[in-house]
Design a protein around this motif. Structure first.
Motif, PDB file in Angstrom:
ATOM      1  N   ASP A 134       1.205  -2.405   5.286  1.00 16.26           N
ATOM      2  CA  ASP A 134       1.666  -2.563   3.511  1.00 16.26           C
ATOM      3  C   ASP A 134       1.403  -3.941   3.303  1.00 16.26           C
ATOM      4  OD1 ASP A 134       4.243  -3.536   2.502  1.00 16.26           O
ATOM      5  OD2 ASP A 134       4.601  -5.117   3.922  1.00 16.26           O
ATOM      6  N   SER A 188       2.010  -5.644   0.353  1.00 17.70           N
ATOM      7  CA  SER A 188       2.797  -6.352  -0.300  1.00 17.70           C
ATOM      8  C   SER A 188       2.338  -7.669  -0.084  1.00 17.70           C
ATOM      9  CB  SER A 188       4.594  -5.859  -0.136  1.00 17.70           C
ATOM     10  OG  SER A 188       4.819  -6.215   1.421  1.00 17.70           O
ATOM     11  N   VAL A 247      -0.233  -9.383   0.234  1.00 16.04           N
ATOM     12  CA  VAL A 247      -1.618  -9.306  -1.076  1.00 16.04           C
ATOM     13  C   VAL A 247      -1.124  -9.268  -2.409  1.00 16.04           C
ATOM     14  CG1 VAL A 247      -4.016  -8.873  -0.689  1.00 16.04           C
ATOM     15  CG2 VAL A 247      -2.847  -8.391   1.076  1.00 16.04           C
ATOM     16  N   LEU A 250      -4.931   2.440  -0.382  1.00 14.56           N
ATOM     17  CA  LEU A 250      -2.688   2.072  -0.275  1.00 14.56           C
ATOM     18  C   LEU A 250      -3.493   0.396  -0.691  1.00 14.56           C
ATOM     19  CD1 LEU A 250      -2.882   2.546   3.838  1.00 14.56           C
ATOM     20  CD2 LEU A 250      -1.115   3.437   1.559  1.00 14.56           C
ATOM     21  N   LYS A 280      -3.022   0.978  -4.400  1.00 11.96           N
ATOM     22  CA  LYS A 280      -2.122   2.173  -5.181  1.00 11.96           C
ATOM     23  C   LYS A 280      -1.285   0.667  -5.130  1.00 11.96           C
ATOM     24  CE  LYS A 280       1.234   5.047  -3.561  1.00 11.96           C
ATOM     25  NZ  LYS A 280       1.406   6.563  -2.495  1.00 11.96           N
ATOM     26  N   GLN A 281      -1.256  -0.123  -3.777  1.00 10.31           N
ATOM     27  CA  GLN A 281       0.320  -0.944  -4.631  1.00 10.31           C
ATOM     28  C   GLN A 281      -0.162  -1.715  -5.608  1.00 10.31           C
ATOM     29  OE1 GLN A 281       1.774  -2.338  -0.468  1.00 10.31           O
ATOM     30  NE2 GLN A 281       1.059   0.395   0.276  1.00 10.31           N
ATOM     31  N   GLN A 304       1.014  -0.451  -9.156  1.00 11.11           N
ATOM     32  CA  GLN A 304       2.337  -0.401  -7.929  1.00 11.11           C
ATOM     33  C   GLN A 304       3.266  -1.514  -8.816  1.00 11.11           C
ATOM     34  OE1 GLN A 304       4.020   1.742  -4.649  1.00 11.11           O
ATOM     35  NE2 GLN A 304       3.031   3.475  -5.513  1.00 11.11           N
ATOM     36  N   ALA A 353      -5.261   6.671  -3.468  1.00 13.94           N
ATOM     37  CA  ALA A 353      -4.290   5.472  -3.794  1.00 13.94           C
ATOM     38  C   ALA A 353      -3.574   6.791  -5.130  1.00 13.94           C
ATOM     39  CB  ALA A 353      -5.515   4.774  -4.587  1.00 13.94           C
TER      40      ALA A 353
END
Lengths: 346, 378
Positions: free
Chosen positions: B222, B224, B226, B249, B252-253, B256, B278
């Motif tokens: 997770d 989120s 960062v 990851l 990707k995040q 998003q 990703a």
């Protein structure tokens, strides 16, 4: 320490908080498995992390099966049909693994009245065995001469159809689910994925709470949790109750695994470890043995982790989470809502 | 690239010391080798072996296979031309692990027929075995170990034909600011030695363009917090030091979460799995640097590090042709070697580092990592 990072800007504050709630909801669902088993057996099921991990693989496999290996980015709506199959597959997988753990790691020991510590060690053993079995799944496939056919299931599916990497390496769902903004709270855009994760977790939690409080089986679970011997004398089949408890924990883990894969999208044979530790922490924080405590603990842990990351830096994320746990246990040794599963009002 | 954690390396160092004490007789055998050479045109080393130490199986096994292919290509060419003085290869599979490498190092230095080592493959195993090889006097050239500290240990027999992490970090910072046009870069790493070294060098080279930094942990999924920090900082680029799972990851995040700037990472993330983790959409446009370029056209082996391994082998073979008869002479020859290899110009400084190295940027486009057409950072 940088309090400005967290409180300096209202939108950032919401960002950190909602991000924490989303992951906290996943922790909470996993925590249910720990707390249910503890409530009934007064044992920590350390293999529960692997129950979740198998669920995450079931989700990715379902997508490989129905969609194939080509990379794709889908909206939540487009992925929904496969997701519905995936959640069933994950629940079956996790529920099945949980039943296996109960059957082979617990029941033989409980039937012989082994000390609790022995069952704990047996669960840790089961956890290792399950994680390693997942890491060696390519070898098992080879035994049955299925390695060619199952290549995209035993190692990360390549976009050209040719599998790549190794069974122990990261395994990704070829379909990544793109979140879409639904509405704003302040300046924070709440996405459909965030909403789904939180709502699904709350609904599952509510359903489980009702199951334990209102059904006949739930009464059995509470009876065994309160006093296994009296419950047995009153005609409760305690073996069956323990079995159902494991199964229900596994089913919740399957839902959690699906939500995790929607949010994260890739998994590994050792992915269960961190999730398990965090969920266990959440369960203890909320008061182990208490279902609503698991929800509170999960959400609190998720939010605190993110706030801690904001103020102290992300490398302190886990430190903040565990210091919080210690502080809570110092003040309330039985956790925030510490009361036994059996004492829950009917 | 280091594929080990600190604790593992500590253990490996212990094993290494143990291996060292056991290997006393082995090193004396090595010395004997030097006196038994005949003085004719035929070197005493004819019919003897080079050794390869590195990962041939395990999670990084493919990289070791690439290296062995490069070595075999060089040996094939050489043996075809020098039928009277053939050299062959003995491979030692460490699985890239600093725990397994020391025992194999002992085997290698006790083997009289081995006059040189291509390897070790990774930095962790290099640090775990460097002292053993140095004290036995066995010259080595690594095609792929990039940790900065290896060449600071005073092991004069240790060389590498690849740019180290500092060279890569400086080049990455330059690429971000000049080519990619980034003005505000947020630097993130995963806290491991390799990652901290690389990200730290990028940050110090960026100077005031580095506007913030954070550290995640290995296995974290997770990101989120960062992501929020990066967005709040107003950064137009992110540099991540670490490996492909967390890098994927994070990319990707970040996407998003609405981050639209550049995403760059180093050789630890230069793997097709980065794109898988990703997702194609988030991975597109990612910049992944590596101190190794693609093979020149017509080169007979494929894959990352094949050219470096080919070059390393050729240096040993050149020493042989030059008439070197023992480890000491070979080591001296390597130190003063200059030449143009398949991977670029090769010459070593006094520490065993390659003097001039080129760092390449590999790009992700249309959902695939283009391994054949990287851009050289100038």
């Amino acid at each position: 320490m940088d309090l400005g990072a967290l409180f300096g800007n209202y939108n950032n504050f919401l960002d950190f908080t909602v991000g924490g709630l989303v992951f906290g909801a996943i922790y909470a669902l996993i925590a249910l498995g720990y707390t249910m088993v503890y409530g009934v057996l007064q044992l920590i099921n350390f293999a529960h992390s692997e129950v979740v991990m198998y669920g995450t693989f079931a989700v990715a496999w379902t997508f490989v099966f129905f969609h194939g290996t080509g990379d794709a980015s889908w909206s939540l709506g487009r992925a929904l049909p496969i997701l519905l199959v995936a959640v069933v597959a994950a629940m079956l997988m996790s529920g099945g693994i949980a039943l296996l753990v109960e059957r082979f790691a617990y029941r033989p020991l409980i039937n012989r009245n082994a000390p609790k510590l022995i069952a704990l060690i047996s669960a840790i053993g089961a956890s290792f065995a399950l994680a390693e079995a997942m890491g060696l799944r390519d070898k098992f496939a080879k035994w049955f001469h299925l390695n060619e056919k199952l290549a995209n299931y035993t190692s990360s599916p390549g976009s050209s159809g040719k599998a790549m990497g190794q069974a122990r390496d990261v395994y990704s769902n070829p379909v990544s689910i793109q979140p879409h903004g639904l509405f704003h709270i302040g300046g924070y855009e709440v996405t459909d994925v965030d909403l789904l994760v939180i709502v699904a977790a709350l609904v599952m939690m509510f359903a489980l709470d009702s199951f334990v409080r209102r059904t006949k089986f739930g009464r059995g679970i509470r009876a065994v949790a309160q006093d296994p011997e009296s419950a047995a004398l009153m005609g409760v089949n305690s073996t069956r109750v323990v079995q159902v408890t494991f199964l229900v924990g596994g089913l919740m883990a399957g839902v959690a695994a699906t939500l995790y894969m929607i949010k994260i999208g890739s998994t590994r044979q050792d992915a269960g470890f961190i999730l398990g530790v965090k969920a266990f922490t959440a369960a203890v924080m909320g008061g182990i043995g208490n279902l609503r405590g698991a929800l509170l603990g999960g959400l609190l842990l998720g939010v605190m982790e993110n706030w801690g990351s904001a103020v102290f830096g992300s490398e302190w994320k886990d430190v903040v989470a565990f210091v919080l746990l210690v502080l809570i246990l110092l003040v309330r040794p039985s956790g925030l809502l510490g009361e036994a599963l059996g004492k829950a009002r009917a | 690239m280091i594929r080990s954690k600190k604790s593992l390396r500590g253990l490996a160092a212990l094993v290494g010391v143990a291996a060292l004490t056991l290997s006393a007789c082995g090193s004396s055998n090595n010395d004997n080798k030097s006196t038994s050479g005949d003085s004719g045109s035929k070197s005493a080393l004819c019919g003897k072996n080079l050794a390869f130490l590195g990962a041939l199986t395990g999670s990084a096994g493919a990289l070791g296979q690439n290296m062995v292919n490069g070595i075999n290509l060089a040996l094939k060419d050489y043996n075809a031309k020098n039928a009277s003085c053939k050299v062959s290869l003995k491979t030692f599979d460490s699985q890239g692990s600093p725990d397994k490498a020391p025992a194999l190092a002992t085997q290698i230095i006790n083997d009289d027929s081995i006059f040189g080592l291509i390897g070790p493959g990774f930095s962790g195993e290099s640090l775990a075995t460097g002292k053993t090889f140095f004290e036995a006097g066995l010259p080595s050239i690594s095609p792929s170990a990039t940790n900065v500290t290896i060449t600071q240990q005073g092991w004069t027999t240790w060389h590498r034909v690849i740019g180290n992490d500092d060279a890569q970090g400086a080049a990455d910072a330059k690429y971000l600011t000049s080519t990619a046009g980034a003005k505000k870069v947020y630097v993130i790493d995963d806290g491991q030695d390799y990652s901290k070294g690389l990200a730290g060098k990028v940050k110090s080279s960026l100077g005031s363009a580095a506007i913030g930094s954070d550290q995640i942990t290995v296995g974290q999924t997770d990101m989120s917090a960062v992501v929020t920090k990066v967005k709040a900082s107003g950064a137009d680029a992110v540099f991540y030091g670490g490996y492909y799972t967390e890098a994927g990851l994070l990319a990707k995040q970040l996407r998003q979460g609405g981050f639209t700037g550049k995403f760059m990472s180093g050789d630890g993330a230069e793997d097709p799995n980065f794109v898988k983790v990703a997702g194609a959409q988030a991975a597109n446009g990612a910049l992944l640097s590596a101190p190794a370029g693609p093979a020149p056209s017509g080169f007979g082996a494929t894959g990352l590090y094949a050219t470096q391994a080919y070059d390393a082998t050729n240096i040993f073979l050149a020493a042989l042709k030059d008439g070197a008869k023992d480890s000491e002479a070979i080591n001296k020859f390597i130190g003063s070697y200059t030449g143009d290899g398949a991977s670029g110009p090769i010459a070593f400084d006094s520490h065993g580092d390659i003097k001039q190295s080129t760092i390449y940027v590999y790009k992700v486009a249309n959902g695939t990592l283009d391994v054949d057409h990287p851009e050289a950072i100038k």
